[in-house]
Write a protein that holds these residues in place. Sequence first.
Motif, PDB file in Angstrom:
ATOM      1  N   VAL A  40       0.836  -1.204   0.000  1.00 26.12           N
ATOM      2  CA  VAL A  40       0.000   0.000   0.000  1.00 26.12           C
ATOM      3  C   VAL A  40       0.870   1.254   0.000  1.00 26.12           C
ATOM      4  CG1 VAL A  40      -1.614   1.357   1.378  1.00 26.12           C
ATOM      5  CG2 VAL A  40      -2.022  -1.079   1.045  1.00 26.12           C
ATOM      6  N   TYR A  50      -4.583   5.681  -3.234  1.00 28.84           N
ATOM      7  CA  TYR A  50      -4.866   4.640  -2.263  1.00 28.84           C
ATOM      8  C   TYR A  50      -5.910   3.667  -2.801  1.00 28.84           C
ATOM      9  CZ  TYR A  50      -2.134   6.654   1.540  1.00 28.84           C
ATOM     10  OH  TYR A  50      -1.101   7.099   2.324  1.00 28.84           O
ATOM     11  N   ALA A  53      -3.971   1.137  -4.722  1.00 26.58           N
ATOM     12  CA  ALA A  53      -3.233   0.283  -3.783  1.00 26.58           C
ATOM     13  C   ALA A  53      -4.172  -0.698  -3.085  1.00 26.58           C
ATOM     14  CB  ALA A  53      -2.512   1.153  -2.753  1.00 26.58           C
ATOM     15  N   GLY A  54      -5.333  -0.212  -2.658  1.00 28.87           N
ATOM     16  CA  GLY A  54      -6.296  -1.089  -2.003  1.00 28.87           C
ATOM     17  C   GLY A  54      -6.833  -2.149  -2.938  1.00 28.87           C
TER      18      GLY A  54
END
Length: 424
Positions: A40, A50, A53-54
């Motif tokens: 992350v 994000y 990344a998530g």
Amino acid sequence: MSQLRMTPYRRLFARPGTRAFTVGNLIARLPIGMFGVSAVVMIAGARGSYALAGAVTATGLAAMAVAGPAVARLVDRYGQARVAVPATVIAVLASLALLLCVRYDAPDWTLFAAYVATASTPNIGGLSRARWAHLLRDDPDALHTANSFEQAADELCFMLGPVLASFLTGTFFPEAGTLTGAVLLLAGMLVFTAQRATEPPPRAHSRAASPLRSPGIPPLLACYVATGAVFGSMEVVTIAYADGQGHRSAAGAVLALQAAGSCAAGLLYGALKPADPRLSRCLLAMTVLMSLPLLAARTVGSLWALAAALLVAGMATAPTMVTAMTLVQRRTPQDRLNEGMSLVVTGLLVGIACGSALGGWTAEHASPATGFAVPVAAAAASFAINTAAEKLRSLKPGQPGRPQQPGQRSRRGLRDHQEVRSPR
């Protein structure tokens, strides 16, 4: 902890080979708590998203839930060393590929592909528990202690892994967490698999049915899904609550207290060996204690009060997981034990994903304090599932179509009674 209470652990590790494979197991297990946070930080820092990344880490989690049982079946058939080492090499190469893709600004789809390939990582906790089950198959008391130690190790790595990853990525460079985790995973797995004397023998031609068809396993897996929802929802809701209090950076430390409580309770549970542990009692205790964070958030409204409540609530986790894992070991055919324990991990992952989604939705659409009702409801669901399963098993007659006479007990009923009376 007193010297007397630590005696079972000294006896456990006095057995030949146990210290060596435990050292390798702990080294390889630590990175499991590092990879998610490292990915992350690395992806979000390089791509500024994000959400991306998530999505990458969630896809990898789903892939692991699918690939885990398949890798475990190969381990049961060909042995731990022959399967775990090449599977780990694939996972390490995939982690390095992810690092390079992020570093050199490769297309987004390459991040998903690389992280999915890390799903070949063997379940090191399951491999270790399978060794204990093999070595201690005639010593239920020692197996109880071993399972308690393994659960405490899980909690310890859950605490230290994210902290180490955050330190490495913040102090050195964003890829440091992934790089260090890959090195530790490979080194630990090589040390672990080198201990061939303690490795369970492979069963190349197993005639046993899938663990999913073993009596009592499906309800246990359902309990694990509900228990995973407890963990997933508690993590998301705690972060949301800390953010609402203006202390989002403290969320990790607050969650670490829950893991600390579970770790301490696990070690104590393994040393005490309760005379009559039952899964239903453990689940009921977990339901009651999980209500403490809800009460702290709704009445006191302090992050310090929540931290204390999480510390106490965490003490119900390890005894529950230890008792349930022992039942899984007893009800799973020995030549498919790795597969059975991998299915447990899959159930937990599914539950964590569902709990995270439900907890996040509740925290956003109601309030973070109300969100703490989700882990309570998940724990209550696990208790209800287990209670219903126990009642159904107790109502099964000794012979189909023939009423059971008072005082009689079927062979299956006797075995199940013994499992509940002494799941150690």
